[in-house]
Design a protein around this motif. Structure first.
Motif, PDB file in Angstrom:
ATOM      1  N   LEU A 118      19.578  57.502  31.651  1.00 23.85           N
ATOM      2  CA  LEU A 118      19.656  56.801  32.936  1.00 23.85           C
ATOM      3  C   LEU A 118      20.822  55.818  32.996  1.00 23.85           C
ATOM      4  N   THR A 119      21.292  55.343  31.847  1.00 23.28           N
ATOM      5  CA  THR A 119      22.456  54.445  31.868  1.00 23.28           C
ATOM      6  C   THR A 119      23.708  55.164  32.368  1.00 23.28           C
ATOM      7  N   GLN A 120      23.670  56.502  32.360  1.00 25.46           N
ATOM      8  CA  GLN A 120      24.831  57.275  32.832  1.00 25.46           C
ATOM      9  C   GLN A 120      24.876  57.404  34.348  1.00 25.46           C
ATOM     10  N   SER A 121      23.805  56.963  35.030  1.00 32.18           N
ATOM     11  CA  SER A 121      23.758  57.080  36.494  1.00 32.18           C
ATOM     12  C   SER A 121      24.343  55.839  37.155  1.00 32.18           C
ATOM     13  N   PRO A 122      25.390  55.984  37.975  1.00 34.08           N
ATOM     14  CA  PRO A 122      25.970  54.818  38.658  1.00 34.08           C
ATOM     15  C   PRO A 122      24.963  54.122  39.566  1.00 34.08           C
ATOM     16  N   GLN A 123      24.033  54.879  40.161  1.00 34.76           N
ATOM     17  CA  GLN A 123      23.071  54.270  41.098  1.00 34.76           C
ATOM     18  C   GLN A 123      21.896  53.609  40.384  1.00 34.76           C
ATOM     19  N   LEU A 124      21.533  54.099  39.197  1.00 36.14           N
ATOM     20  CA  LEU A 124      20.307  53.640  38.543  1.00 36.14           C
ATOM     21  C   LEU A 124      20.533  52.670  37.388  1.00 36.14           C
ATOM     22  N   ALA A 125      21.719  52.690  36.788  1.00 36.75           N
ATOM     23  CA  ALA A 125      21.964  51.889  35.576  1.00 36.75           C
ATOM     24  C   ALA A 125      21.706  50.402  35.798  1.00 36.75           C
ATOM     25  N   SER A 126      22.048  49.883  36.991  1.00 35.34           N
ATOM     26  CA  SER A 126      21.890  48.442  37.248  1.00 35.34           C
ATOM     27  C   SER A 126      20.425  48.032  37.360  1.00 35.34           C
ATOM     28  N   LEU A 127      19.513  49.010  37.494  1.00 31.67           N
ATOM     29  CA  LEU A 127      18.084  48.706  37.615  1.00 31.67           C
ATOM     30  C   LEU A 127      17.366  48.769  36.265  1.00 31.67           C
ATOM     31  N   LEU A 128      18.109  49.034  35.189  1.00 31.93           N
ATOM     32  CA  LEU A 128      17.511  49.124  33.852  1.00 31.93           C
ATOM     33  C   LEU A 128      17.612  47.777  33.144  1.00 31.93           C
TER      34      LEU A 128
END
Length: 363
Positions: A118-128
Protein backbone atom coordinates in the motif's frame (compact mmCIF):
# COMPACT_ATOMS: atom_id res chain seq x y z
CA UNK A 1 -21.03 -29.26 -17.04
CA UNK A 2 -19.85 -32.06 -14.71
CA UNK A 3 -21.06 -32.08 -11.10
CA UNK A 4 -17.58 -31.26 -9.74
CA UNK A 5 -17.51 -28.21 -12.05
CA UNK A 6 -20.58 -26.85 -10.24
CA UNK A 7 -19.01 -27.31 -6.80
CA UNK A 8 -17.58 -24.78 -4.35
CA UNK A 9 -15.29 -26.07 -1.60
CA UNK A 10 -14.94 -23.94 1.53
CA UNK A 11 -11.39 -24.61 2.69
CA UNK A 12 -10.88 -24.17 6.43
CA UNK A 13 -9.17 -25.80 9.39
CA UNK A 14 -11.12 -28.84 10.59
CA UNK A 15 -10.41 -30.91 13.68
CA UNK A 16 -12.61 -33.86 12.87
CA UNK A 17 -16.09 -32.39 12.49
CA UNK A 18 -15.14 -29.26 14.43
CA UNK A 19 -14.64 -26.04 12.48
CA UNK A 20 -15.49 -22.40 13.08
CA UNK A 21 -18.14 -20.29 11.30
CA UNK A 22 -20.58 -23.18 10.83
CA UNK A 23 -23.53 -20.77 10.77
CA UNK A 24 -21.99 -18.78 7.92
CA UNK A 25 -21.07 -21.88 5.94
CA UNK A 26 -24.58 -23.30 6.40
CA UNK A 27 -26.03 -20.14 4.81
CA UNK A 28 -23.51 -20.31 1.95
CA UNK A 29 -24.47 -23.95 1.37
CA UNK A 30 -28.21 -23.28 1.27
CA UNK A 31 -27.82 -20.22 -0.97
CA UNK A 32 -25.50 -22.13 -3.31
CA UNK A 33 -27.91 -25.08 -3.49
CA UNK A 34 -30.73 -22.75 -4.58
CA UNK A 35 -28.56 -21.72 -7.51
CA UNK A 36 -27.48 -25.20 -8.59
CA UNK A 37 -24.13 -25.20 -6.81
CA UNK A 38 -22.89 -27.87 -4.40
CA UNK A 39 -21.08 -26.31 -1.44
CA UNK A 40 -19.08 -28.29 1.13
CA UNK A 41 -16.45 -27.65 3.82
CA UNK A 42 -13.07 -29.38 3.88
CA UNK A 43 -9.59 -29.23 5.36
CA UNK A 44 -6.64 -29.04 2.92
CA UNK A 45 -5.04 -31.82 4.97
CA UNK A 46 -7.84 -34.22 3.94
CA UNK A 47 -7.17 -34.03 0.19
CA UNK A 48 -6.18 -37.20 -1.65
CA UNK A 49 -4.31 -35.87 -4.66
CA UNK A 50 -3.97 -39.34 -6.26
CA UNK A 51 -7.73 -39.98 -6.43
CA UNK A 52 -8.51 -36.24 -6.68
CA UNK A 53 -10.99 -36.51 -3.83
CA UNK A 54 -11.33 -34.90 -0.42
CA UNK A 55 -13.00 -35.84 2.85
CA UNK A 56 -15.28 -33.04 4.02
CA UNK A 57 -18.68 -32.05 5.35
CA UNK A 58 -21.92 -31.03 3.67
CA UNK A 59 -24.94 -29.48 5.39
CA UNK A 60 -27.93 -31.75 4.72
CA UNK A 61 -31.15 -32.56 6.58
CA UNK A 62 -30.35 -30.21 9.44
CA UNK A 63 -26.79 -31.29 10.22
CA UNK A 64 -23.21 -31.41 8.90
CA UNK A 65 -22.64 -34.83 7.36
CA UNK A 66 -19.27 -36.34 6.40
CA UNK A 67 -18.68 -37.43 2.82
CA UNK A 68 -15.98 -37.91 0.19
CA UNK A 69 -16.18 -35.36 -2.62
CA UNK A 70 -14.43 -34.90 -5.97
CA UNK A 71 -12.01 -31.99 -5.75
CA UNK A 72 -14.10 -28.86 -6.33
CA UNK A 73 -13.79 -26.61 -9.35
CA UNK A 74 -13.70 -23.55 -7.09
CA UNK A 75 -12.22 -23.01 -3.62
CA UNK A 76 -13.19 -20.33 -1.11
CA UNK A 77 -10.13 -20.02 1.13
CA UNK A 78 -11.11 -19.49 4.78
CA UNK A 79 -7.95 -21.07 6.21
CA UNK A 80 -6.96 -18.43 8.75
CA UNK A 81 -3.22 -17.78 9.04
CA UNK A 82 -1.74 -18.31 12.49
CA UNK A 83 0.97 -20.21 14.37
CA UNK A 84 -0.31 -23.64 13.21
CA UNK A 85 -0.78 -22.61 9.55
CA UNK A 86 2.55 -24.26 8.66
CA UNK A 87 0.79 -27.64 8.99
CA UNK A 88 -1.67 -26.63 6.25
CA UNK A 89 0.51 -24.51 3.97
CA UNK A 90 2.05 -27.26 1.75
CA UNK A 91 -1.42 -28.69 0.98
CA UNK A 92 -2.86 -25.22 0.29
CA UNK A 93 -0.01 -24.42 -2.10
CA UNK A 94 -0.48 -27.71 -3.97
CA UNK A 95 -4.17 -26.87 -4.47
CA UNK A 96 -3.27 -23.35 -5.61
CA UNK A 97 -0.95 -24.80 -8.25
CA UNK A 98 -3.60 -27.21 -9.58
CA UNK A 99 -4.62 -26.07 -13.08
CA UNK A 100 -8.12 -27.52 -12.71
CA UNK A 101 -8.95 -25.55 -9.56
CA UNK A 102 -9.73 -21.84 -9.30
CA UNK A 103 -9.46 -20.01 -5.99
CA UNK A 104 -12.03 -17.23 -5.51
CA UNK A 105 -9.16 -15.25 -4.06
CA UNK A 106 -5.71 -15.77 -2.56
CA UNK A 107 -5.23 -14.82 1.09
CA UNK A 108 -3.04 -11.87 2.00
CA UNK A 109 0.24 -12.96 3.56
CA UNK A 110 0.58 -10.58 6.51
CA UNK A 111 0.31 -7.04 7.88
CA UNK A 112 3.86 -6.03 6.92
CA UNK A 113 3.55 -7.30 3.34
CA UNK A 114 0.20 -5.48 2.92
CA UNK A 115 1.68 -2.29 4.35
CA UNK A 116 4.62 -2.48 1.92
CA UNK A 117 2.25 -2.90 -1.03
CA UNK A 118 0.00 0.00 0.00
CA UNK A 119 2.95 2.38 0.43
CA UNK A 120 3.32 2.17 -3.36
CA UNK A 121 -0.10 3.79 -3.90
CA UNK A 122 0.02 7.59 -4.35
CA UNK A 123 -3.59 7.88 -3.11
CA UNK A 124 -3.34 5.54 -0.11
CA UNK A 125 0.22 5.90 1.24
CA UNK A 126 -0.57 9.11 3.18
CA UNK A 127 -3.33 7.26 5.10
CA UNK A 128 -0.92 4.63 6.49
CA UNK A 129 0.54 5.12 9.99
CA UNK A 130 4.37 5.05 10.07
CA UNK A 131 5.17 1.33 10.50
CA UNK A 132 8.37 -0.58 11.25
CA UNK A 133 9.34 -4.14 12.10
CA UNK A 134 9.63 -4.30 15.87
CA UNK A 135 13.01 -4.14 17.56
CA UNK A 136 14.08 -2.42 20.77
CA UNK A 137 15.69 0.30 18.64
CA UNK A 138 12.50 1.00 16.60
CA UNK A 139 10.41 1.09 19.79
CA UNK A 140 12.81 3.54 21.43
CA UNK A 141 13.01 5.72 18.30
CA UNK A 142 9.21 5.98 18.02
CA UNK A 143 8.77 6.54 21.77
CA UNK A 144 11.23 9.40 21.52
CA UNK A 145 9.37 10.87 18.56
CA UNK A 146 5.74 10.24 19.55
CA UNK A 147 5.71 9.49 23.30
CA UNK A 148 3.57 6.36 22.83
CA UNK A 149 3.60 3.40 20.42
CA UNK A 150 1.52 0.34 19.58
CA UNK A 151 3.07 -3.07 18.99
CA UNK A 152 1.05 -5.75 17.17
CA UNK A 153 1.78 -9.26 15.89
CA UNK A 154 2.34 -9.52 12.14
CA UNK A 155 -0.08 -12.44 11.82
CA UNK A 156 -2.49 -11.71 14.69
CA UNK A 157 -6.27 -11.36 14.65
CA UNK A 158 -9.05 -10.16 16.95
CA UNK A 159 -6.83 -7.58 18.68
CA UNK A 160 -4.89 -10.34 20.46
CA UNK A 161 -1.37 -9.25 21.37
CA UNK A 162 -1.90 -5.57 20.55
CA UNK A 163 -0.20 -3.42 23.21
CA UNK A 164 0.26 0.32 23.76
CA UNK A 165 3.55 1.34 25.36
CA UNK A 166 3.83 4.91 26.61
CA UNK A 167 6.36 6.85 28.59
CA UNK A 168 5.41 7.95 32.11
CA UNK A 169 7.17 10.04 34.76
CA UNK A 170 8.33 6.86 36.51
CA UNK A 171 9.16 4.74 33.43
CA UNK A 172 6.71 3.09 31.02
CA UNK A 173 3.16 1.75 30.97
CA UNK A 174 2.11 -1.23 28.81
CA UNK A 175 -1.64 -1.66 28.17
CA UNK A 176 -3.28 -4.17 25.86
CA UNK A 177 -4.44 -7.75 25.40
CA UNK A 178 -2.41 -10.87 26.05
CA UNK A 179 -2.42 -14.15 24.07
CA UNK A 180 -5.63 -15.21 25.83
CA UNK A 181 -7.22 -11.91 24.69
CA UNK A 182 -7.47 -10.71 28.30
CA UNK A 183 -6.86 -7.00 28.99
CA UNK A 184 -3.83 -6.14 31.12
CA UNK A 185 -1.89 -3.11 32.34
CA UNK A 186 1.71 -3.25 33.49
CA UNK A 187 4.04 -0.59 34.89
CA UNK A 188 7.66 -0.87 33.80
CA UNK A 189 10.39 0.87 35.79
CA UNK A 190 13.15 1.52 33.26
CA UNK A 191 14.54 0.76 29.80
CA UNK A 192 16.03 -2.54 30.99
CA UNK A 193 12.57 -3.58 32.20
CA UNK A 194 11.09 -2.51 28.86
CA UNK A 195 13.59 -4.67 27.01
CA UNK A 196 12.69 -7.66 29.21
CA UNK A 197 8.96 -7.08 28.75
CA UNK A 198 9.18 -6.85 24.94
CA UNK A 199 11.38 -9.97 24.70
CA UNK A 200 9.03 -11.95 26.95
CA UNK A 201 5.78 -10.70 25.37
CA UNK A 202 6.84 -11.21 21.74
CA UNK A 203 8.55 -14.52 22.56
CA UNK A 204 10.10 -15.10 19.14
CA UNK A 205 7.03 -13.98 17.17
CA UNK A 206 7.33 -11.18 14.61
CA UNK A 207 5.70 -7.86 15.59
CA UNK A 208 5.23 -4.41 14.06
CA UNK A 209 5.52 -1.07 15.84
CA UNK A 210 3.54 2.09 15.02
CA UNK A 211 2.89 5.44 16.70
CA UNK A 212 -0.07 5.30 19.08
CA UNK A 213 -2.96 7.10 17.37
CA UNK A 214 -5.80 8.53 19.45
CA UNK A 215 -8.52 6.40 17.86
CA UNK A 216 -11.16 6.95 20.54
CA UNK A 217 -14.21 9.04 21.36
CA UNK A 218 -13.96 12.06 23.70
CA UNK A 219 -14.86 9.81 26.66
CA UNK A 220 -12.00 7.40 25.85
CA UNK A 221 -13.94 4.59 24.10
CA UNK A 222 -11.74 3.01 21.39
CA UNK A 223 -13.38 2.55 18.00
CA UNK A 224 -12.68 1.79 14.38
CA UNK A 225 -14.67 1.38 11.17
CA UNK A 226 -15.04 -1.99 9.45
CA UNK A 227 -15.61 -1.68 5.71
CA UNK A 228 -16.49 -4.91 3.90
CA UNK A 229 -15.82 -4.92 0.15
CA UNK A 230 -16.59 -7.96 -2.02
CA UNK A 231 -16.65 -9.09 -5.63
CA UNK A 232 -20.19 -9.33 -7.01
CA UNK A 233 -21.85 -11.52 -9.62
CA UNK A 234 -20.28 -9.47 -12.44
CA UNK A 235 -16.77 -9.82 -11.04
CA UNK A 236 -16.65 -6.18 -9.89
CA UNK A 237 -15.76 -4.79 -6.47
CA UNK A 238 -18.68 -3.52 -4.41
CA UNK A 239 -18.97 -2.08 -0.89
CA UNK A 240 -21.19 -4.42 1.13
CA UNK A 241 -21.36 -2.37 4.31
CA UNK A 242 -19.68 -0.05 6.82
CA UNK A 243 -20.02 -0.12 10.60
CA UNK A 244 -18.33 1.27 13.70
CA UNK A 245 -16.91 -1.14 16.27
CA UNK A 246 -16.57 0.22 19.79
CA UNK A 247 -14.33 -1.42 22.40
CA UNK A 248 -14.17 -1.54 26.16
CA UNK A 249 -12.70 1.61 27.77
CA UNK A 250 -10.17 -0.64 29.52
CA UNK A 251 -8.90 -1.76 26.12
CA UNK A 252 -7.01 0.04 23.36
CA UNK A 253 -8.69 -1.94 20.57
CA UNK A 254 -12.29 -2.16 19.41
CA UNK A 255 -12.43 -5.76 18.23
CA UNK A 256 -15.75 -7.52 18.80
CA UNK A 257 -13.92 -10.59 20.16
CA UNK A 258 -12.70 -8.39 23.00
CA UNK A 259 -16.23 -7.52 24.13
CA UNK A 260 -16.89 -4.68 21.69
CA UNK A 261 -20.19 -3.30 20.37
CA UNK A 262 -21.26 -1.97 16.97
CA UNK A 263 -23.11 1.06 15.60
CA UNK A 264 -24.07 2.39 12.14
CA UNK A 265 -21.37 4.68 10.74
CA UNK A 266 -23.24 7.89 9.78
CA UNK A 267 -25.16 8.19 13.05
CA UNK A 268 -21.95 7.65 15.02
CA UNK A 269 -20.01 10.29 13.04
CA UNK A 270 -22.79 12.87 13.37
CA UNK A 271 -22.66 12.49 17.17
CA UNK A 272 -18.92 12.94 17.48
CA UNK A 273 -17.82 15.23 14.64
CA UNK A 274 -18.96 18.55 13.19
CA UNK A 275 -20.82 18.31 9.84
CA UNK A 276 -17.87 19.41 7.67
CA UNK A 277 -15.50 16.95 9.36
CA UNK A 278 -18.15 14.20 9.24
CA UNK A 279 -18.55 14.73 5.48
CA UNK A 280 -14.78 14.70 4.89
CA UNK A 281 -14.38 11.46 6.87
CA UNK A 282 -17.12 9.66 4.91
CA UNK A 283 -15.68 10.88 1.60
CA UNK A 284 -12.22 9.58 2.51
CA UNK A 285 -13.57 6.20 3.69
CA UNK A 286 -15.53 5.85 0.41
CA UNK A 287 -12.35 6.61 -1.56
CA UNK A 288 -10.45 3.96 0.39
CA UNK A 289 -13.22 1.41 -0.27
CA UNK A 290 -13.07 2.20 -4.00
CA UNK A 291 -9.30 2.42 -4.55
CA UNK A 292 -7.74 -0.03 -2.08
CA UNK A 293 -9.18 -3.36 -3.36
CA UNK A 294 -8.24 -2.68 -6.97
CA UNK A 295 -4.73 -1.48 -6.09
CA UNK A 296 -4.06 -4.39 -3.73
CA UNK A 297 -5.31 -6.88 -6.32
CA UNK A 298 -2.90 -5.45 -8.90
CA UNK A 299 0.01 -6.02 -6.52
CA UNK A 300 -1.08 -9.28 -4.90
CA UNK A 301 -3.24 -11.20 -7.37
CA UNK A 302 -6.89 -12.25 -7.27
CA UNK A 303 -8.90 -11.37 -4.16
CA UNK A 304 -12.57 -12.06 -3.44
CA UNK A 305 -13.31 -9.88 -0.39
CA UNK A 306 -11.58 -7.61 2.08
CA UNK A 307 -12.33 -6.32 5.54
CA UNK A 308 -10.72 -2.87 5.69
CA UNK A 309 -10.27 -1.53 9.22
CA UNK A 310 -10.16 2.26 9.26
CA UNK A 311 -9.21 4.40 12.25
CA UNK A 312 -10.38 7.96 12.86
CA UNK A 313 -8.35 10.01 15.31
CA UNK A 314 -9.67 12.75 17.60
CA UNK A 315 -8.83 15.39 14.95
CA UNK A 316 -10.90 13.60 12.29
CA UNK A 317 -7.93 12.19 10.34
CA UNK A 318 -8.60 8.84 8.63
CA UNK A 319 -6.02 6.02 8.88
CA UNK A 320 -5.85 2.60 7.21
CA UNK A 321 -5.19 0.32 10.19
CA UNK A 322 -5.47 -3.18 8.76
CA UNK A 323 -6.69 -5.15 5.74
CA UNK A 324 -8.00 -8.70 6.17
CA UNK A 325 -8.66 -11.08 3.28
CA UNK A 326 -10.74 -13.45 5.46
CA UNK A 327 -13.09 -10.98 7.13
CA UNK A 328 -15.85 -11.68 9.63
CA UNK A 329 -19.44 -10.48 9.20
CA UNK A 330 -20.78 -10.25 12.75
CA UNK A 331 -20.73 -6.46 12.81
CA UNK A 332 -23.58 -6.17 10.27
CA UNK A 333 -25.84 -8.42 12.31
CA UNK A 334 -25.08 -6.33 15.41
CA UNK A 335 -26.10 -3.04 13.75
CA UNK A 336 -29.21 -4.65 12.23
CA UNK A 337 -28.27 -3.92 8.61
CA UNK A 338 -30.22 -6.68 6.78
CA UNK A 339 -29.00 -5.73 3.30
CA UNK A 340 -25.32 -5.75 4.28
CA UNK A 341 -25.85 -8.95 6.27
CA UNK A 342 -27.49 -10.67 3.28
CA UNK A 343 -24.94 -9.44 0.72
CA UNK A 344 -22.02 -10.42 2.97
CA UNK A 345 -23.23 -14.03 2.70
CA UNK A 346 -24.47 -14.16 -0.90
CA UNK A 347 -21.69 -12.28 -2.71
CA UNK A 348 -19.08 -15.09 -2.55
CA UNK A 349 -21.58 -17.48 -4.16
CA UNK A 350 -22.50 -14.90 -6.81
CA UNK A 351 -18.82 -14.37 -7.59
CA UNK A 352 -18.30 -18.15 -7.74
CA UNK A 353 -21.12 -18.31 -10.33
CA UNK A 354 -19.38 -15.60 -12.34
CA UNK A 355 -16.10 -17.55 -12.32
CA UNK A 356 -17.88 -20.75 -13.35
CA UNK A 357 -19.38 -19.00 -16.34
CA UNK A 358 -15.93 -17.60 -17.22
CA UNK A 359 -14.45 -21.11 -17.09
CA UNK A 360 -16.92 -22.73 -19.45
CA UNK A 361 -18.13 -19.81 -21.51
CA UNK A 362 -21.62 -19.86 -20.06
CA UNK A 363 -23.97 -22.63 -18.94
Amino acid sequence: MRADERSLGIMTRCQGSHFVDKGYYKKLTLYGRKHGMRVFVFSPRQVNFSSRTVRGFEYRNGSWQPNTFPLPALIYDRCFVGPSYRHYKPFVEKLQNDRNITFLGHGLSGKWQVHQMLTQSPQLASLLPPTEILSLATVNDMLQQYGAVVIKPMAGTHGIGVVRIKETKSGYEATGRNRENQPFRRLIRDSAGLKTFIASFTSGRKFLVQPYLKLHTPDGTPFDVRVLVQKNGQGDWETTGKAVRLGDKRSITSNLHGGGKAQPLSAFLSRHFKPAVHSKIETTINQVAEKLPRFLEECHGRLVELGIDVGIDTSGNVWIIEVNSRPGRTVFRLIDDPIAKRHSITQPVRYAHYLMKERVGGY
